[in-house]
Design a protein around this motif. Structure first.
Motif, PDB file in Angstrom:
ATOM      1  N   UNK A  30       6.711  -3.725  11.371  1.00 44.24           N
ATOM      2  CA  UNK A  30       8.100  -3.251  11.392  1.00 44.24           C
ATOM      3  C   UNK A  30       8.329  -2.200  10.314  1.00 44.24           C
ATOM      4  N   UNK A  31       7.697  -2.370   9.156  1.00 47.68           N
ATOM      5  CA  UNK A  31       7.828  -1.374   8.107  1.00 47.68           C
ATOM      6  C   UNK A  31       7.197  -0.048   8.491  1.00 47.68           C
ATOM      7  N   UNK A  38       7.285  -6.862  22.130  1.00 48.28           N
ATOM      8  CA  UNK A  38       8.584  -6.238  21.826  1.00 48.28           C
ATOM      9  C   UNK A  38       8.646  -5.580  20.442  1.00 48.28           C
ATOM     10  N   UNK A  39       7.802  -6.026  19.502  1.00 42.32           N
ATOM     11  CA  UNK A  39       7.772  -5.396  18.180  1.00 42.32           C
ATOM     12  C   UNK A  39       7.308  -3.942  18.253  1.00 42.32           C
ATOM     13  N   UNK A  40       6.594  -3.603  19.320  1.00 43.94           N
ATOM     14  CA  UNK A  40       6.058  -2.250  19.470  1.00 43.94           C
ATOM     15  C   UNK A  40       7.070  -1.279  20.076  1.00 43.94           C
ATOM     16  N   UNK A  76       0.815  -1.214   0.000  1.00 41.94           N
ATOM     17  CA  UNK A  76       0.000   0.000   0.000  1.00 41.94           C
ATOM     18  C   UNK A  76       0.852   1.269   0.000  1.00 41.94           C
ATOM     19  N   UNK A  77       2.152   1.145   0.212  1.00 37.26           N
ATOM     20  CA  UNK A  77       3.002   2.335   0.191  1.00 37.26           C
ATOM     21  C   UNK A  77       3.161   2.895  -1.213  1.00 37.26           C
ATOM     22  N   UNK A  78       2.701   2.152  -2.226  1.00 37.51           N
ATOM     23  CA  UNK A  78       2.706   2.704  -3.583  1.00 37.51           C
ATOM     24  C   UNK A  78       1.893   3.993  -3.632  1.00 37.51           C
ATOM     25  N   UNK A  95       9.453   0.189   4.815  1.00 37.39           N
ATOM     26  CA  UNK A  95       9.721   1.517   5.362  1.00 37.39           C
ATOM     27  C   UNK A  95       9.698   2.575   4.261  1.00 37.39           C
ATOM     28  N   UNK A  96       9.052   3.690   4.553  1.00 36.21           N
ATOM     29  CA  UNK A  96       8.862   4.727   3.551  1.00 36.21           C
ATOM     30  C   UNK A  96       9.095   6.093   4.189  1.00 36.21           C
ATOM     31  N   UNK A  97       9.472   7.052   3.371  1.00 34.93           N
ATOM     32  CA  UNK A  97       9.588   8.441   3.817  1.00 34.93           C
ATOM     33  C   UNK A  97       8.440   9.229   3.214  1.00 34.93           C
TER      34      UNK A  97
END
Length: 319
Positions: free
Chosen positions: A170-171, A199-201, A123-125, A148-150
């Protein structure tokens, strides 16, 4: 209205179903609605290009340069075709959708597809194609990809799922989203792909990841007690105005950990609806916070079911 019901609004605009045939009706101005594009895969005239045809008709009928909010509804047999199909078409029209500020992907209800049947994609597209996007919503965690996105404009991110993949989380938490003010994540259950553990949070709970965050929702989790305990000592809480831990398996132990942690009296609201608290604990929570002006939602007290998860507790949304 259930928590995974049809969207009624987006970006403060009323949701309007686009229809090619509008005889006897008048469409609102392009900027006055959140436009939902959806097709019926069981209609006699349906084929694999129906959503594309509907979307192209929308672009011709409504001035796309004025559209601010777009809702992607049913695009076909959602468990066979991923959201990459409609997302790709929206991205291809980015040069025409120059005012787009909000997109919601997967506005399907149970009659169309259970939330865990919705096949998502990267969905980061949408974020990469629309640098001015301020709000992104997603329903469905299956096959969800979020590297991961900016993005400098995104203010609100919602991911509704019956099971959120840890890799997608994580992304999200690895992304640079300096404008993010509202984050809502439905973590779900392990039997539907929700493999997030507390821990992922950690990057989120430190409070350094998203410095402008004011609303946090960690909802619909079978780990709600552990999450509440972690929130009790999480630095991020100090910057929040609203906190939502609803729709999960929260019991007395989690509520006690929350109250025994850092002060929550600076919050405007705390949402705990759909919970497994006893009446005495409900009273304890209310008495600890409401005199300080905190609006506490304790509605929807649930009774354990013998055939459900640990201690018979269950999330509001799973399949």
């Amino acid at each position: 209205m259930s928590d995974a019901d049809r969207l009624h609004e987006l970006l403060g605009l009323p949701a309007v179903d686009f229809q090619r045939e509008t005889e006897g009706t008048t469409r609102p101005p392009a900027a006055a609605a959140a436009w939902r594009i959806s097709v019926d895969p069981y209609h006699p005239d349906y084929d694999d290009s129906s959503w594309e045809a509907e979307f192209n008709a929308f672009l011709e009928a409504v001035d796309p340069s004025q559209v601010e909010a777009l809702i992607i509804g049913q695009w076909g047999e959602s468990y066979e075709e991923t959201s990459a199909y409609p997302i790709g078409l929206v991205v291809a029209a980015a040069d025409r959708l120059t005012s787009l500020r909000a997109v919601f992907v997967g506005d399907l209800v149970a009659e169309e597809a259970e939330i865990s049947w919705i096949e998502q994609s990267d969905v980061t597209a949408l974020l990469n194609a629309f640098p001015g996007l301020t709000h992104l919503g997603v329903r469905g965690g299956t096959a969800l990809i979020f590297p991961p996105v900016k993005h400098g404009s995104l203010q609100g991110l919602v991911v509704e799922s019956g099971g959120l993949p840890a890799e997608a989380l994580r992304g999200i938490l690895g992304s640079e989203l300096p404008a993010l003010e509202r984050l809502e994540l439905w973590l779900g259950v392990s039997s539907y792909g929700g493999d997030v553990v507390v821990p992922d949070l950690a990057p989120l709970l430190t409070g350094t990841r998203f410095p402008r965050l004011r609303h946090l929702g960690l909802r619909n989790s079978e780990l709600q007690n552990e999450i509440a305990a972690a929130i009790g000592s999480a630095p991020v809480v100090a910057q929040l105005r609203t906190l939502d831990l609803s729709n999960g398996t929260l019991g007395d132990e989690g509520a006690a950990a929350l109250l025994e942690g850092q002060p929550l009296t600076h919050l405007a609201s705390l949402d705990l609806h759909h919970h497994f608290l006893t009446v005495p604990m409900e009273r304890r929570v209310a008495e600890a916070l409401e005199p300080h002006g905190v609006s506490v939602d304790l509605s929807g007290r649930c009774e354990p079911w013998d055939d459900r998860g640990p201690e018979g507790r269950y999330t509001a949304v799973a399949e």
